[in-house]
Write a protein that holds these residues in place. Structure first.
Motif, PDB file in Angstrom:
ATOM      1  N   VAL A 157       0.848  -1.181   0.000  1.00 17.09           N
ATOM      2  CA  VAL A 157       0.000   0.000   0.000  1.00 17.09           C
ATOM      3  C   VAL A 157       0.892   1.242   0.000  1.00 17.09           C
ATOM      4  O   VAL A 157       1.960   1.257   0.615  1.00 17.09           O
ATOM      5  CB  VAL A 157      -0.949  -0.003   1.214  1.00 17.09           C
TER       6      VAL A 157
ATOM      7  N   ILE B 289      -6.899  -5.418   0.585  1.00 16.95           N
ATOM      8  CA  ILE B 289      -6.291  -4.149   0.202  1.00 16.95           C
ATOM      9  C   ILE B 289      -7.025  -2.975   0.846  1.00 16.95           C
ATOM     10  O   ILE B 289      -6.404  -2.017   1.314  1.00 16.95           O
ATOM     11  CB  ILE B 289      -6.295  -3.987  -1.333  1.00 16.95           C
TER      12      ILE B 289
ATOM     13  N   GLU C 127      -5.410  -0.047   3.021  1.00 19.30           N
ATOM     14  CA  GLU C 127      -5.549   1.365   2.666  1.00 19.30           C
ATOM     15  C   GLU C 127      -6.087   2.176   3.839  1.00 19.30           C
ATOM     16  O   GLU C 127      -5.605   3.280   4.115  1.00 19.30           O
ATOM     17  CB  GLU C 127      -6.481   1.504   1.453  1.00 19.30           C
TER      18      GLU C 127
END
Length: 252
Positions: free
Chosen positions: A55, A165, A169
């Motif tokens: 990330v 993900i 994030e």
């Protein structure tokens, strides 16, 4: 991917066949989590190299135009960013939020809406009958950054993930998070009290209540962002991936 609820029996067979062929004939196998590495070892008797998803650490937005456009008060809304598919368990999240009864808080669900999809219609119906829940539709760029940067808590109720993900994030913005206790989510390494029993809206309510009142400041946010940068840095991930290809080339 064949564990996702959307696939038919034939589609699952095609995906599993592709997996078997890939595991049998590839020179090396890269997995994004220990959970998948264990699956490769047990199911296919093959070794693998674990290299996680990464990330980019973002700048924290100084504006809040997008949340305010949806009636969201900075610091007082629960955020979920995901595809609108059954394994993301939006209905559990909506029910858990409703049971939590967070005074003055809202729940923002970010993701593309397909009105022809039966599951999406269930979400829309639940939102219409649950005060304080907002559908923002698909968001990217500055709009998505503002939603992440101004949220109070990030919540993920999934029953299936590889390595999430959206959760990474959220953490990259220094955002406190709660997540279902499936192995892939637990591998991220949140504190134990921030995991909820999968499929249990009541436990989701408990986690949200706890997260909403937990004290936090800039030091908390900076420490969380630094931890994410160290563990999920794209530069290190790229170098590790290149090392695998170099090793394969040397031995081929």
């Amino acid at each position: 991917d064949y564990d996702r609820e959307k696939w038919s029996g034939f589609a699952k067979w095609v995906l599993e066949t592709g997996e078997r062929l890939g595991m049998r004939f590839s020179d090396e196998r890269i997995v994004i989590s220990r959970v998948i590495g264990d699956l490769v070892r047990v199911k296919h008797q093959r070794g693998s190299v674990e290299i996680p998803n990464g990330v980019q650490i973002p700048d924290i937005p100084e504006t809040s135009d997008t949340p305010e456009r949806f009636g969201l008060e900075p610091g007082k809304y629960v955020l979920n960013v995901s595809r609108m598919v059954p394994e993301k368990r939006h209905l559990d999240l909506i029910r858990g939020f409703s049971e939590a009864g967070l005074d003055g808080w809202k729940l923002a669900l970010v993701g593309a809406l397909d009105e022809k999809d039966a599951y999406t219609r269930k979400i829309v119906d639940a939102v219409e009958h649950t005060p304080g829940v907002v559908l923002t539709g698909f968001q990217v760029g500055r709009q998505l950054a503002e939603l992440y940067g101004n949220a109070g808590v990030f919540a993920l109720a999934s029953t299936h993930e590889g390595l999430p993900i959206a959760l990474l994030e959220a953490l990259s913005y220094g955002l406190p998070a709660v997540a279902s206790d499936i192995p892939a989510n637990k591998e991220v390494g949140l504190p134990t009290e921030q995991y909820l029993r999968t499929g249990d809206p009541g436990d989701m309510a408990r986690c949200l209540e706890s997260a909403a009142v937990r004290p936090r400041n800039e030091d908390y946010r900076n420490e969380l962002r630094a931890w994410v940068k160290k563990k999920y840095d794209w530069r290190q991930i790229a170098c590790s991936t290149l090392d695998v290809y170099r090793r394969v080339c040397r031995h081929s």
